[in-house]
Motif scaffolding. Structure first.
Motif, mmCIF file in Angstrom:
data_model
loop_
_atom_site.group_PDB
_atom_site.id
_atom_site.type_symbol
_atom_site.label_atom_id
_atom_site.label_comp_id
_atom_site.label_asym_id
_atom_site.label_seq_id
_atom_site.Cartn_x
_atom_site.Cartn_y
_atom_site.Cartn_z
ATOM 1 N N LYS A 72 14.349 9.280 29.791
ATOM 2 C CA LYS A 72 13.076 9.777 29.241
ATOM 3 C C LYS A 72 13.214 11.242 28.812
ATOM 4 C CE LYS A 72 10.421 6.111 30.180
ATOM 5 N NZ LYS A 72 9.739 5.311 29.141
ATOM 6 N N ALA A 73 13.968 12.022 29.589
ATOM 7 C CA ALA A 73 14.195 13.422 29.237
ATOM 8 C C ALA A 73 14.950 13.522 27.919
ATOM 9 C CB ALA A 73 14.964 14.126 30.348
ATOM 10 N N ASN A 74 15.912 12.644 27.731
ATOM 11 C CA ASN A 74 16.659 12.606 26.481
ATOM 12 C C ASN A 74 15.752 12.218 25.318
ATOM 13 O OD1 ASN A 74 19.301 12.744 25.105
ATOM 14 N ND2 ASN A 74 18.933 10.569 24.725
ATOM 15 N N ALA A 75 14.876 11.247 25.564
ATOM 16 C CA ALA A 75 13.932 10.805 24.529
ATOM 17 C C ALA A 75 12.978 11.937 24.146
ATOM 18 C CB ALA A 75 13.149 9.589 25.014
ATOM 19 N N LEU A 76 12.525 12.697 25.153
ATOM 20 C CA LEU A 76 11.621 13.814 24.878
ATOM 21 C C LEU A 76 12.305 14.848 23.999
ATOM 22 C CD1 LEU A 76 8.978 15.368 25.311
ATOM 23 C CD2 LEU A 76 9.969 16.320 27.412
ATOM 24 N N TRP A 77 13.551 15.181 24.324
ATOM 25 C CA TRP A 77 14.253 16.162 23.512
ATOM 26 C C TRP A 77 14.454 15.666 22.081
ATOM 27 C CZ3 TRP A 77 14.859 20.824 22.492
ATOM 28 C CH2 TRP A 77 15.883 21.267 21.655
ATOM 29 N N ASN A 78 14.765 14.378 21.926
ATOM 30 C CA ASN A 78 14.933 13.823 20.577
ATOM 31 C C ASN A 78 13.639 13.937 19.763
ATOM 32 O OD1 ASN A 78 17.595 13.170 21.071
ATOM 33 N ND2 ASN A 78 17.149 11.054 21.673
ATOM 34 N N ILE A 79 12.506 13.849 20.446
ATOM 35 C CA ILE A 79 11.209 13.997 19.768
ATOM 36 C C ILE A 79 10.990 15.458 19.364
ATOM 37 C CG2 ILE A 79 8.703 13.907 20.105
ATOM 38 C CD1 ILE A 79 9.254 11.472 21.990
ATOM 39 N N LEU A 80 11.172 16.378 20.319
ATOM 40 C CA LEU A 80 10.895 17.792 20.061
ATOM 41 C C LEU A 80 11.843 18.397 19.021
ATOM 42 C CD1 LEU A 80 10.194 19.128 23.676
ATOM 43 C CD2 LEU A 80 8.535 18.458 21.938
ATOM 44 N N SER A 81 13.058 17.886 18.967
ATOM 45 C CA SER A 81 14.053 18.443 18.043
ATOM 46 C C SER A 81 14.147 17.678 16.730
ATOM 47 C CB SER A 81 15.434 18.472 18.711
ATOM 48 O OG SER A 81 15.847 17.153 19.072
ATOM 49 N N ALA A 82 13.282 16.680 16.541
ATOM 50 C CA ALA A 82 13.317 15.888 15.306
ATOM 51 C C ALA A 82 13.022 16.777 14.094
ATOM 52 C CB ALA A 82 12.305 14.750 15.385
ATOM 53 N N GLU A 83 13.706 16.509 13.006
ATOM 54 C CA GLU A 83 13.562 17.328 11.802
ATOM 55 C C GLU A 83 12.126 17.364 11.294
ATOM 56 O OE1 GLU A 83 15.404 17.648 7.254
ATOM 57 O OE2 GLU A 83 16.089 16.069 8.632
ATOM 58 N N VAL A 84 11.406 16.243 11.426
ATOM 59 C CA VAL A 84 10.039 16.178 10.886
ATOM 60 C C VAL A 84 9.049 17.022 11.684
ATOM 61 C CG1 VAL A 84 10.256 13.939 9.774
ATOM 62 C CG2 VAL A 84 9.577 14.054 12.183
ATOM 63 N N MET A 85 9.478 17.565 12.815
ATOM 64 C CA MET A 85 8.587 18.436 13.583
ATOM 65 C C MET A 85 8.380 19.791 12.906
ATOM 66 S SD MET A 85 7.247 17.050 16.251
ATOM 67 C CE MET A 85 6.833 18.346 17.410
ATOM 68 N N ASN A 86 9.291 20.173 11.988
ATOM 69 C CA ASN A 86 9.126 21.476 11.331
ATOM 70 C C ASN A 86 9.718 21.526 9.923
ATOM 71 O OD1 ASN A 86 11.944 21.785 11.881
ATOM 72 N ND2 ASN A 86 11.421 22.556 13.923
ATOM 73 N N ASN A 87 9.897 20.356 9.281
ATOM 74 C CA ASN A 87 10.457 20.394 7.930
ATOM 75 C C ASN A 87 9.429 20.910 6.918
ATOM 76 O OD1 ASN A 87 8.899 18.052 8.208
ATOM 77 N ND2 ASN A 87 10.047 16.942 6.646
ATOM 78 N N THR A 88 9.932 21.477 5.837
ATOM 79 C CA THR A 88 9.072 22.015 4.779
ATOM 80 C C THR A 88 8.680 20.896 3.815
ATOM 81 O OG1 THR A 88 10.157 24.172 4.914
ATOM 82 C CG2 THR A 88 8.917 23.701 2.906
ATOM 83 N N VAL A 89 7.398 20.788 3.534
ATOM 84 C CA VAL A 89 6.902 19.750 2.626
ATOM 85 C C VAL A 89 6.240 20.436 1.432
ATOM 86 C CG1 VAL A 89 5.355 17.773 2.355
ATOM 87 C CG2 VAL A 89 6.552 18.128 4.532
ATOM 88 N N VAL A 90 6.900 20.372 0.282
ATOM 89 C CA VAL A 90 6.392 20.998 -0.938
ATOM 90 C C VAL A 90 5.413 20.054 -1.631
ATOM 91 C CG1 VAL A 90 7.035 21.994 -3.176
ATOM 92 C CG2 VAL A 90 8.554 22.248 -1.207
ATOM 93 N N ILE A 91 4.357 20.612 -2.214
ATOM 94 C CA ILE A 91 3.397 19.800 -2.974
ATOM 95 C C ILE A 91 3.175 20.409 -4.352
ATOM 96 C CG2 ILE A 91 2.186 18.908 -0.948
ATOM 97 C CD1 ILE A 91 -0.038 21.042 -1.683
ATOM 98 N N GLY A 92 2.742 19.589 -5.284
ATOM 99 C CA GLY A 92 2.365 20.067 -6.612
ATOM 100 C C GLY A 92 3.536 20.388 -7.506
ATOM 101 N N SER A 93 4.184 21.511 -7.234
ATOM 102 C CA SER A 93 5.355 21.936 -8.005
ATOM 103 C C SER A 93 6.098 22.995 -7.205
ATOM 104 C CB SER A 93 4.930 22.500 -9.374
ATOM 105 O OG SER A 93 4.119 23.653 -9.198
ATOM 106 N N VAL A 94 7.318 23.260 -7.605
ATOM 107 C CA VAL A 94 8.121 24.276 -6.932
ATOM 108 C C VAL A 94 7.713 25.645 -7.474
ATOM 109 C CG1 VAL A 94 10.438 25.158 -6.500
ATOM 110 C CG2 VAL A 94 10.038 22.685 -6.614
ATOM 111 N N LYS A 95 7.320 26.539 -6.572
ATOM 112 C CA LYS A 95 6.832 27.854 -6.980
ATOM 113 C C LYS A 95 7.844 28.610 -7.845
ATOM 114 C CE LYS A 95 3.936 28.418 -2.873
ATOM 115 N NZ LYS A 95 3.721 29.159 -1.620
#
Length: 554
Positions: free
Chosen positions: A401-424
């Motif tokens: 369970k501890a391993n599973a928790l770390w996999n959740i907290l360190s998942a890329e989608v927890m802090n990935n950048t999501v651009v919308i509309g167009s690239v500035k």
């Protein structure tokens, strides 16, 4: 005391000469040992490296009970110092207009410092005086010191005499309540060294040497203010590393704090290790548990733990003599609420706020503990192993369970950048298919992680663990909105799509109210109720504005 000495004299007189001699010899030996022990303890205390916890009160101000819970916790973890960035929460006397609605009373400040010192913590005040001075310069009383009419972050470094007059009074006020031998004088991110008056002050030196000179001249003046009052000045090192030409003119007693959040030592320009060798300077290091790009819906757990693992051992090798754990409540960049044509500031608003601290059940205890462990170990901490061990012991869960928790907290989608509309600033409209689908794919993944987290049930410290759940749910909420926002801002969105978007936003605001209530429950007592309300508004305001726009609410 006199009575006790008289009794001892009678006792000695009643004994024989030889007995009196041996008794006196024994007493003198004991007194000598006690004095020697006290001297050693005092010297050891002086030699102890500073292990400091940084408190940022630009926003997210703690009530005094939570503040005491914080210092009790960090003292138990092994910190010996607190650096208090009071900002506008300090109760200035003569300059009371600086103090904001959350300012403590002077009684509370003194009570807090006494409580901290009783726990063995030295309380160092941090008084910004150059950059990050919005909380001062926003007031018309201090408009004469602004480096720019509309960008209120920086004092004009060419106004040395006027700035000295003000900051002598502010430091005197601060020192009337603080007992530390140190004073942090800020000095970071002074981005307006090319202001109109600054460029004139460069003279024939040119831009680079000119920036270094006016920076050093100003910070030297501030350092002298605190030195004259018997304090040792601490300064953030980024700007002197960026503009080192005039560093030889800085006072020799200044201690430089190199804030490094996971980059090369020469990120700002010069390598501190070279300056230590060349000029014999003293440096402290400063990793972080909350910094960019963290936000209310994301925390870079893996990045911060890796920061401890990589930077701290290298800082030790470099001869850094102290270490500060920074924790930033905001990026320090602000928007302004202006008044009329006079361009007077009503209020300043932080552009970004991160997930708050919540003592006595803080969300960031894992990374805070990792900082202490990284200092105590000879070898770098193992990031994944540390996180799993912490979760297993702290929450009483299995290794799996501890391993599973770390996999959740360190998942890329927890802090990935999501651009919308167009690239500035790209000059190209729209997004690639991959970028267009990122928000939707991230939302699907985060919902999978939510389901996985529900299968992890802590036995102990459930209040601390609950922050992981809330952070994950806030991330899902943000990605949900980002998906809607991405559609509304796309080339394909037209008037006929408005009813569907309105329905989606209305549903999202129902979920927002549920999150508001949970957020309040999680931070009740850790923050003021009005601050919790502000954070809820900060989270939901953009959704509400978009809904008003699409539904033509008048």
């Amino acid at each position: 005391m006199t009575n006790s000495i008289s009794k001892l004299s009678l006792l000695l007189y009643s004994w024989g000469k030889r007995s009196r001699f041996y008794l006196l010899s024994t007493l003198l030996l004991l007194v000598s040992q006690v004095l020697h022990a006290e001297t050693n303890n005092s010297e050891n205390k002086k030699k102890q490296p500073v292990i400091a916890y940084h408190v940022d009160f630009r926003v997210q101000v703690m009530p005094i009970t939570a503040l005491k819970a914080m210092v009790k916790e960090i003292s138990s973890l092994g910190f010996n110092t607190i650096i208090m960035e009071w900002e506008a929460t300090y109760p200035y006397k003569k300059h009371n207009i600086i103090s904001n609605r959350y300012a403590y009373t002077r009684k509370e400040v003194k009570e807090f410092i006494e409580y901290s010192e009783d726990l063995g913590l030295d309380v160092i005040p941090l008084q910004q005086n150059f950059g990050h001075a919005e909380y001062i310069l926003m007031h018309e009383r201090y408009a004469y010191l602004r480096a720019d009419a509309r960008q209120l972050s920086q004092v004009d470094p060419t106004r040395l005499d006027a700035a000295r007059d003000l900051f002598e009074e502010l430091f005197d006020d601060m020192f009337s309540t603080h007992n530390s031998q140190y004073a942090h004088i800020g000095g970071d991110e002074t981005r307006l060294l090319d202001c109109a008056n600054c460029q004139i002050a460069w003279g024939d030196l040119g831009e680079e040497a000119g920036k270094s000179k006016i920076y050093v001249d100003y910070m030297k003046m501030i350092a002298e203010i605190v030195t004259e009052r018997g304090k040792t000045p601490l300064i953030w090192a980024d700007m002197i590393l960026k503009h080192p030409d005039a560093i030889k003119d800085m006072p020799k007693n200044v201690i430089y704090i190199d804030w490094n959040y996971g980059w090369a030592f020469d990120r700002f320009g010069s390598d501190p290790r070279d300056l230590i060798k060349q000029y014999g300077l003293e440096f402290w290091g400063a990793p972080s548990i909350r910094s960019g790009p963290d936000d209310y819906h994301s925390n870079s757990w893996e990045k911060h733990l890796k920061n401890m693992a990589d930077f701290i051992p290298e800082a030790k090798k470099a001869g850094y003599t102290g270490m500060v754990l920074t924790s930033w409540s905001t990026s320090g960049e602000y928007g302004y609420n202006w008044f009329s044509g006079e361009v007077e500031t009503i209020e300043i608003y932080p552009i970004r706020q991160v997930y708050p601290h919540s003592y006595p059940n803080d969300a960031f205890r894992m990374t805070t503990s990792a900082f202490i462990d990284a200092l105590q170990q000879n070898e770098p901490i193992k990031v994944k192993g540390y996180a799993r061990s912490y979760a297993k012991n702290r929450f009483g869960i299995t290794a799996a369970k501890a391993n599973a928790l770390w996999n959740i907290l360190s998942a890329e989608v927890m802090n990935n950048t999501v651009v919308i509309g167009s690239v500035k600033l790209s000059g190209e409209k729209g997004l690639s298919e991959e970028d267009r689908r990122l928000a939707e794919l991230s939302l699907e993944k985060i919902r999978e992680l939510q389901a996985q987290l529900k299968n992890i049930e802590p036995k102990y410290n459930k209040a601390e663990f609950s922050h992981y759940t809330l952070q994950l749910d806030l991330r899902e909420f943000w990605l949900n909105y980002r998906t809607i926002q991405g559609w509304v801002q796309s080339q394909e969105f037209t008037r006929k799509d408005k009813p569907a978007a309105i329905a989606m936003l209305t549903t999202l605001l129902v979920k927002a109210e549920q999150l508001n209530q949970r957020f309040y429950a999680s931070f009740d007592g850790a923050l003021y109720a009005s601050e919790i309300e502000t954070l809820n508004e900060y989270r939901n305001h953009k959704i509400e504005v978009l809904l008003q726009r699409l539904s033509n609410q008048r």
